[in-house]
Write an enzyme that holds these catalytic residues in place. Sequence first.
Site, PDB file in Angstrom:
ATOM      1  N   SER A 154       3.394  -1.578  -6.130  1.00  0.00           N
ATOM      2  CA  SER A 154       3.238  -2.157  -7.395  1.00  0.00           C
ATOM      3  C   SER A 154       4.564  -1.452  -7.860  1.00  0.00           C
ATOM      4  O   SER A 154       5.065  -2.276  -9.044  1.00  0.00           O
ATOM      5  CB  SER A 154       1.939  -1.446  -8.190  1.00  0.00           C
ATOM      6  OG  SER A 154       0.818  -1.828  -7.593  1.00  0.00           O
ATOM      7  N   ARG A 172       0.023   1.782   4.272  1.00  0.00           N
ATOM      8  CA  ARG A 172       1.129   1.102   4.730  1.00  0.00           C
ATOM      9  C   ARG A 172       2.027   1.738   5.776  1.00  0.00           C
ATOM     10  O   ARG A 172       2.629   1.071   6.799  1.00  0.00           O
ATOM     11  CB  ARG A 172       2.094   0.647   3.519  1.00  0.00           C
ATOM     12  CG  ARG A 172       1.457  -0.262   2.469  1.00  0.00           C
ATOM     13  CD  ARG A 172       2.365  -0.278   1.224  1.00  0.00           C
ATOM     14  NE  ARG A 172       2.330   1.094   0.642  1.00  0.00           N
ATOM     15  CZ  ARG A 172       2.410   1.294  -0.665  1.00  0.00           C
ATOM     16  NH1 ARG A 172       2.733   0.021  -1.469  1.00  0.00           N
ATOM     17  NH2 ARG A 172       2.506   2.252  -1.098  1.00  0.00           N
TER      18      ARG A 172
END
Length: 156
Positions: A129, A91
């Site tokens: 997450s 990311r």
Amino acid sequence: MERIALFPGSFDPFTRGHAALVAEALHLFDRVIVGIGNNLAKEGLLSVGNRKRLIDDLYAGEPRVEAAVYTGLTGEFAERCGACAVIRGVRNTTDFEYERTMEAANHRLFPAITTVMLFTPAEVADIASSTVREVHAFGRSVEEFMPEGVDIEKYL
Ligand code: PNS
């Protein structure tokens, strides 16, 4: 020959970001095995069995994707799966530093397995997450972080 990729991770839980990476990986590989690393020391939000169930349910209609739980080294599991590649999503630069080190260790130990880094699509690059777990802990809906149509409550 069938090209199989192992997509390893904790997947606690599997998010919209992970789903975007599986979609990307399916452009490159015939099959993607989502490998849930069973870290015995880490108490998670979802049990390992439920993490697998979530992924199995999500890809029930996609025979090219399967979920599996493993313990031990990711490279060893990749070999057992007959995978030629390990997929990891990146990311940002923080991810990159960690992935670089992990790739180097895996490459040293398992030179036949190529790590393929995929960029997480920008629209889901904020999803982690750990964020899902935190938002959930504070009692807010995590629907926007989860793959379309997945209700995390069914897997708690
Ligand atoms: O989703 P995560 O937490 O980034 O997943 C990390 C995971 C499970 C892929 C990583 O911790 C891992 O590969 N663990 C198994 C041990 C191993 O093979 N480590 C890398 C080589 S030393």
